[in-house]
Design a protein around this motif. Sequence first.
Motif, PDB file in Angstrom:
ATOM      1  N   MET B   1       0.886  -1.085  -0.095  1.00 39.56           N
ATOM      2  CA  MET B   1      -0.026   0.051   0.144  1.00 39.56           C
ATOM      3  C   MET B   1       0.801   1.131  -0.017  1.00 39.56           C
ATOM      4  SD  MET B   1      -3.259   0.146   2.391  1.00 39.56           S
ATOM      5  CE  MET B   1      -3.535  -1.797   2.377  1.00 39.56           C
ATOM      6  N   ARG B   6      -0.419   3.536  -5.105  1.00 39.59           N
ATOM      7  CA  ARG B   6      -1.843   3.970  -4.930  1.00 39.59           C
ATOM      8  C   ARG B   6      -2.143   5.180  -5.646  1.00 39.59           C
ATOM      9  NH1 ARG B   6      -5.193   2.826  -0.658  1.00 39.59           N
ATOM     10  NH2 ARG B   6      -4.813   0.731  -0.148  1.00 39.59           N
ATOM     11  N   ARG B   9      -2.520   5.809  -9.520  1.00 39.96           N
ATOM     12  CA  ARG B   9      -3.448   4.669 -10.158  1.00 39.96           C
ATOM     13  C   ARG B   9      -4.889   5.277 -10.496  1.00 39.96           C
ATOM     14  NH1 ARG B   9      -2.347   0.286  -7.380  1.00 39.96           N
ATOM     15  NH2 ARG B   9      -0.361   0.940  -8.155  1.00 39.96           N
ATOM     16  N   GLN B  10      -5.235   4.813 -11.486  1.00 35.83           N
ATOM     17  CA  GLN B  10      -6.843   5.354 -11.637  1.00 35.83           C
ATOM     18  C   GLN B  10      -7.743   4.795 -10.614  1.00 35.83           C
ATOM     19  OE1 GLN B  10      -8.054   4.088 -15.469  1.00 35.83           O
ATOM     20  NE2 GLN B  10      -6.975   5.443 -16.735  1.00 35.83           N
ATOM     21  N   ALA B  11      -8.760   5.582 -10.231  1.00 33.11           N
ATOM     22  CA  ALA B  11      -9.723   5.104  -9.401  1.00 33.11           C
ATOM     23  C   ALA B  11     -10.037   3.688 -10.004  1.00 33.11           C
ATOM     24  CB  ALA B  11     -10.872   5.998  -9.319  1.00 33.11           C
ATOM     25  N   ALA B  12     -10.177   2.647  -9.151  1.00 31.72           N
ATOM     26  CA  ALA B  12     -10.311   1.354  -9.460  1.00 31.72           C
ATOM     27  C   ALA B  12     -11.838   0.754  -9.760  1.00 31.72           C
ATOM     28  CB  ALA B  12      -9.479   0.277  -8.750  1.00 31.72           C
ATOM     29  N   SER B 171      -7.988   3.199  -4.173  1.00 32.36           N
ATOM     30  CA  SER B 171      -9.247   2.802  -3.386  1.00 32.36           C
ATOM     31  C   SER B 171      -9.367   3.215  -2.156  1.00 32.36           C
ATOM     32  CB  SER B 171      -8.837   1.241  -3.340  1.00 32.36           C
ATOM     33  OG  SER B 171      -7.859   1.067  -2.496  1.00 32.36           O
ATOM     34  N   VAL B 172     -10.450   3.168  -1.335  1.00 31.45           N
ATOM     35  CA  VAL B 172     -10.774   3.696  -0.154  1.00 31.45           C
ATOM     36  C   VAL B 172     -10.126   2.809   0.754  1.00 31.45           C
ATOM     37  CG1 VAL B 172     -12.392   4.478   1.373  1.00 31.45           C
ATOM     38  CG2 VAL B 172     -12.844   4.877  -0.910  1.00 31.45           C
ATOM     39  N   ARG B 177     -13.508   3.589   5.642  1.00 33.05           N
ATOM     40  CA  ARG B 177     -14.625   2.979   5.431  1.00 33.05           C
ATOM     41  C   ARG B 177     -15.721   2.961   6.381  1.00 33.05           C
ATOM     42  NH1 ARG B 177     -12.306  -2.251   3.282  1.00 33.05           N
ATOM     43  NH2 ARG B 177     -10.322  -1.238   2.950  1.00 33.05           N
TER      44      ARG B 177
END
Lengths: 520, 423
Positions: B1, B6, B9-12, B171-172, B177
Amino acid sequence: MQYPDAARRAAIAAHRFGLGEATLANVRPDPLAWLLAQVGPAEPQLDLPGKPALPSSAEAVALQAEVVRRRRMAREVDAAASAPAAAVSQGNAGPPQVSLIPSGGGPGPARPLGPSDQPLRDALQADQRARLATAVRSPRPFAERLAMFWSNHFTVSTGKASMRGLAGSFEREAIRPHIAGRFETMLVASTTHAAMLRYLDNESSAGPRSRLATRLAQRQARQPEDAALASRRVGLNENLAREVLELHTLGAVSARQGVYTQADVTAFAKVLTGWRVVTPPAPGNPAQADSAAAPQGAFVPTRFDPAWHEPGAQTLLGQAFDDADDGSSLLAVLQHLAQHPATARFVCGQLARHFVADDPPPALVDRMVQAWQRSSGDLPTVYQALLNSPEAWAPEPQKLKTPEELAISSLRLLGGADALWARQPDAAIGQMGQRLQAAPSPAGWPDQAADWLGPEAVWKRVKWATRLADRAARTTDARALAPASLGPWLTEPTRLQIQRAADGPQALALLLLSPEFQRR
Amino acid sequence: MTTDRRSHRQAASPINAPRRRLLAAGLAAGAWPMLSLAATTTAARPDDPRFVFVILRGGMDGLSAVPAPGDPAFAAARGTLAEVPGSPALPLPGPLALHPALAQLHGLVLAGEVVVVHAAGLPYRERSHFDAQQVLESGGSRPYELTDGWLGRALRSSGVPGIGGLALGASVPLVLRGSEGVDSWAPSTLAEPPPDLLNRLQQLYGDDAALGQALQRARMLHGEPAAMTAGGGMAGGMTGGTTPPRATVALAQRAGEFLSQPSGPRVAVLDIGGWDTHAAQARILASQLSLLDDTLAALRQSLVAGGAWPHTVVVVATEFGRQVTINGTGGTDHGSGGAAFLLGGAVQGRPGGRVLADWPGLAETQRYEGRDLRITTDLRSVLRPLLAEHLKISTAALDRQVLPGSGGLARVQGELLRGGGGV
């Protein structure tokens, strides 16, 4: 060579012959039985809810014909005055809408359709999505692997634009039902399928002495000033004949050994003339239809058209094949090719190379060839010979996964991967160097490690796996997954690296990129 | 991570992707389309609190970042890690100092905008990255006791109206979360693989010549120094790269711009990886800490420019520290107690520097299990007052939802926020 213990055999069954399992529990009791139980026709491909339906070859051919017809109309409109052209284009404002012609349904009224090939792209994506989803979810991964092998053996490629929709239906119609039958059956089904006839140009191959060629010559003689007529040429195209001999049956090595010659290729091409792709009648314009198209509701995209066929007996591989002018001579030739010893050796070698090693052990190939000859090319018998050979269970991973195999096996391990094929099904695998259903040539995708080990290809694998791991690590712990999935195949260095990874995503990336997962 | 992995990178997920594009487009126009929050952001005010959580993944060595030259056992235990050659440590109150690579942070320490927290950690005492990060982000007492994050739950329970969160990355992360008002953003170009992963992979390919050579050539073609692959005998995997992921700095600046938008997110999370220094730690940490220093400076600069810095709290934390003694390969192995930083215009520092630590000492008998810096401050006891006063979370919500089980922890000494909250 000794057989490895049952735990290692389970890992080999799951990874070398299957597509990877998240746990070896189902495989473990009897790995050989687990594989043999999967031998049978491949399951129908998954039709995903909410997605365009999977086209049949009849639908794909009809769709191609309609797009071509619309393109021609658009060109004609363009060529006419500009005002009518504008009117037509306004009438078609908005995204072009077309649905695949329903199976069994006859042509309806003319639908609005611009020159866009969006429906064909939809069909292509539906095929790719189904291929991935089926392989990722299948409880019979060995059957999926066999379907992948044979689809690549009898390659048709969307590298040729007119194959969109057809490459998928080819696999569904000509390959998947026949992977556990006799080789001859699959050879006939693939050679006479609309996709193969189109991909290798047989649909436009005509005998030099066919009725069509003869009539054309007569008309040209009567009207020597007709330029359009003079420019029409029909004749022999040897493409399909050559590739069936070189790639599907005897193998190129047979040409080098003199098993077949150019004369055999030409003779075979003549046998193949008349096997054509039929286009459906154009809506509201029967005159444009193929004169011999089947009646509405029963459109079949392939037929033998005697008008295009070269009459007369042909001699092939030293044997004369009589001609009944009904296409049956092709079946006789294919039967002969399927029983030829060179075919057994070539195809068994390809199978052994695909599953076991880039340079397959000769003893293994010999046993498979014997099984083939004993059973007249009964494929399950050949698979049994493969799986019962000690070489098939060599304890360490031998083969490098192709990008497609890597992606599918990764997704089988991680589960919940629908997002990957929801939008651009083939993007990731394409970036790693293997566009789905788009092999660069009729020879199909290469099947040896050296072909997939370029630095950039490996770099892309690292990037892809890292990205997938980033997402999947939320729900997957690599420390538990690695031993469950790889069993004794998991090496101590890999186990330690995963254990000592800086975080969960990195651990998962290391698992997916480990030598034992990249290889099989 | 690691952040470089991260952040490029594109929002996956397909859910994030359209939002991210809108965000990128909106950014050029200076707007922040917080779609999911649009209905509730009407109450947003320029002086709303901002909260940034920076996760240092891999277990930052707190005794390198914040050394203790005043501790009698420090020099002997740390060996060659005790000092950075040619660079004097930057003095802090008490026995402590800052690594010379943290010069900009040190300036903020002296200016009273930083609280240095030391001998701090989580209720978790084992030494697994995975499990410790799960605890750090979930806010539970044990790994996997909770399956969403304390900051996500805080967003849900906050008394600040219309508060929303932003993950800087594809990613979150777990910590965010648990709330629906969370977006993620990452620049659209695909990341190159992070050096740390590549180094570990290169080790893994030691016995696979074909894969190893292909990877090594690829690294050279992509400007990755292959020198990192030398010395294959190093234990536990090498960490960090000679090419620092400078994109993290740009990402922090972008985070500050988002947080400064009138109706932008109020909470952001930033990841920085590469702290797992089992070998060659001195060189790697000098580069990592310099990156951290630049990252925090860039974050501050853009928040100052946007006028939000006075209302900002930044928490910088890692999952655990490392063993007190140097190991056989010039690095340190996993240990428990470590250091954290609180900074921001809303943080109550002290001119000349403020340290929050109940210093346990470094002598062997003073260490946890004879190996690690003993944890004397539970990180949750630091987070509690920040969340309560800055994000207006009730004690009941803190006790029951946000940091369950932390109700009995002793209060930390003194106010952590200016004016009792800085809101």
